[in-house]
Design an enzyme around this catalytic site. Structure first.
Site, PDB file in Angstrom:
ATOM      1  N   GLN A 182       0.866  -1.179   0.000  1.00  0.00           N
ATOM      2  CA  GLN A 182       0.000   0.000   0.000  1.00  0.00           C
ATOM      3  C   GLN A 182       0.907   1.234   0.000  1.00  0.00           C
ATOM      4  O   GLN A 182       1.402   1.654   1.041  1.00  0.00           O
ATOM      5  CB  GLN A 182      -0.908  -0.014   1.221  1.00  0.00           C
ATOM      6  CG  GLN A 182      -1.699  -1.309   1.396  1.00  0.00           C
ATOM      7  CD  GLN A 182      -2.775  -1.505   0.342  1.00  0.00           C
ATOM      8  OE1 GLN A 182      -3.731  -0.735   0.270  1.00  0.00           O
ATOM      9  NE2 GLN A 182      -2.624  -2.531  -0.485  1.00  0.00           N
ATOM     10  N   ALA A 223     -11.944   2.692   3.940  1.00  0.00           N
ATOM     11  CA  ALA A 223     -10.925   1.804   3.368  1.00  0.00           C
ATOM     12  C   ALA A 223     -10.084   2.520   2.309  1.00  0.00           C
ATOM     13  O   ALA A 223     -10.303   3.695   1.991  1.00  0.00           O
ATOM     14  CB  ALA A 223     -11.593   0.573   2.779  1.00  0.00           C
ATOM     15  N   HIS A 224      -9.123   1.787   1.759  1.00  0.00           N
ATOM     16  CA  HIS A 224      -8.160   2.383   0.831  1.00  0.00           C
ATOM     17  C   HIS A 224      -8.821   2.876  -0.458  1.00  0.00           C
ATOM     18  O   HIS A 224      -9.759   2.302  -0.962  1.00  0.00           O
ATOM     19  CB  HIS A 224      -7.021   1.405   0.499  1.00  0.00           C
ATOM     20  CG  HIS A 224      -7.455   0.083  -0.053  1.00  0.00           C
ATOM     21  ND1 HIS A 224      -6.626  -0.995  -0.131  1.00  0.00           N
ATOM     22  CD2 HIS A 224      -8.638  -0.347  -0.554  1.00  0.00           C
ATOM     23  CE1 HIS A 224      -7.253  -2.013  -0.662  1.00  0.00           C
ATOM     24  NE2 HIS A 224      -8.479  -1.642  -0.925  1.00  0.00           N
ATOM     25  N   ASN A 225      -8.310   4.007  -0.933  1.00  0.00           N
ATOM     26  CA  ASN A 225      -8.728   4.633  -2.191  1.00  0.00           C
ATOM     27  C   ASN A 225     -10.169   5.131  -2.191  1.00  0.00           C
ATOM     28  O   ASN A 225     -10.725   5.448  -3.249  1.00  0.00           O
ATOM     29  CB  ASN A 225      -8.511   3.693  -3.377  1.00  0.00           C
ATOM     30  CG  ASN A 225      -7.049   3.448  -3.667  1.00  0.00           C
ATOM     31  OD1 ASN A 225      -6.476   2.466  -3.172  1.00  0.00           O
ATOM     32  ND2 ASN A 225      -6.415   4.330  -4.430  1.00  0.00           N
ATOM     33  N   SER A 243     -12.163   1.886  -2.629  1.00  0.00           N
ATOM     34  CA  SER A 243     -12.383   2.542  -3.925  1.00  0.00           C
ATOM     35  C   SER A 243     -13.818   3.026  -4.140  1.00  0.00           C
ATOM     36  O   SER A 243     -14.181   3.379  -5.266  1.00  0.00           O
ATOM     37  CB  SER A 243     -11.968   1.622  -5.078  1.00  0.00           C
ATOM     38  OG  SER A 243     -10.589   1.316  -4.996  1.00  0.00           O
TER      39      SER A 243
END
Length: 328
Positions: A182, A223-225, A243
């Site tokens: 990441q 969460a990520h993105n 995302s």
């Protein structure tokens, strides 16, 4: 402060009062005493209007008060809740939780760039190449990982973790999982408030972005993105998967779950405990699991409530058919 002075501060209009009443505190309508001001924005509290001991009540322009009902002085305003918030600030000036300083127990990377007005609480960790803008406050125990960018007047609650690795793993042929590095970061724009024990993951690539004016309750996971649009509010125990792109001015209630890689339009309200499993392309209110337009969800809930009765009727009809067939 006189009622006249308070009305001026709140941009409110006085009814049933002289303006000379002395106001010295802000209290809830059910427990208010003489000398206090309270407010009504929820219709369920209107019953207290004739019984409250408050010296003044903030009400909406739309609330109808009949002439024969005895009430305290009234302060008419388009948004009683906002006016009440201002009144709280007037009578209870909020003390800065941190003067512009770094607590001695905090660990700050030498490469981090902190504006001189930033306040850092006890046992905070700030990683390498972090940037924190003017007037921001990081509460005790928070962790800000490397390369995070935090704007102006941002509040990060106690124990929150910003910029830890996103949950990214690739399944192998041996049915094990390989970690996906990441290497992105988190960007938090100006005037964002993040509650206690929230987690905002760094992006796999590029950025996880929390845009200007976003407000997160305690125990929210981003969460990520993920990208959260301006002036969106998210209540506790909501989780937004990787995302997902959330529009502007969304209102997301508690315990909402949202799958990844979907887009939510601007001006969407999602009711508590809903599960969002596909994109929402139109503004409006949504509810259920899977979440659907509110009226459609209510119709479905109503139909489900009738199922036991319908099943009983089907059984009765089947029995009648069986009897008729036996007589033929």
């Amino acid at each position: 402060m006189t009622l006249h002075e308070l009305a001026k501060q709140l941009d409110a209009r006085i009814e049933r009062g002289s303006g000379k009443e002395e106001i010295s505190s802000v209290e809830a309508i059910g427990e208010a005493r003489a000398g206090s001001v309270c407010f009504i924005s929820n219709p369920s509290y209107e019953k207290y209007l004739s019984t409250t001991q408050a010296s003044a009540v903030i009400i909406s322009e739309a609330l109808v008060v009949t002439e024969n009902v005895s009430t305290p002085a009234l302060l008419r305003t388009p948004n009683p809740y906002v006016a009440f918030a201002r009144a709280i600030e007037l009578f209870n000036p909020r003390k800065d939780m941190f003067v512009p300083k770094v607590h001695p127990s905090a660990v700050i990377s030498p490469s981090a760039k902190l504006h001189e007005s930033v306040g850092i609480g006890a046992h905070v960790y700030v990683g390498e190449d972090v940037t924190i803008g003017e007037g921001s406050a990081i509460h005790p125990g928070a962790v800000i990982y490397d390369n995070t960018v935090i704007g102006r007047h941002v509040v990060i609650g106690a124990g929150s973790v910003i910029g830890f690795d996103g949950f990214g793993y690739a399944a192998t042929s041996e049915k094990t999982f390989t970690k996906i590095p990441q290497i992105g970061n988190v960007i938090i724009e100006d005037d964002v408030e993040i509650g206690a024990l929230c987690t905002i993951d760094r992006a796999t690539l590029n950025h996880t972005i929390i845009h200007r004016g976003v407000k997160l309750d305690n125990l929210v996971h981003i969460a990520h993105n993920v990208e959260i649009g301006e002036d969106t509010v998210i209540a506790a125990q909501t989780g937004i998967s990787g995302s997902a792109k959330i529009g502007k001015r969304n209102q997301i209630a508690g315990q909402v779950g949202m799958i990844g890689h979907i887009t939510i339009a601007d001006d969407v309200t999602i009711i508590a405990q809903s599960g969002v499993s596909k994109a929402i392309t139109k503004s409006g209110t949504y509810f259920g699991a899977p979440a659907k337009e509110f009226r459609a969800a209510l119709r479905q809930e109503g139909a489900l409530a009738q199922l036991p009765e319908l099943l009983q009727r089907v059984r009765e009809l089947e029995e009648k058919i069986r009897i008729l067939e036996g007589h033929s």
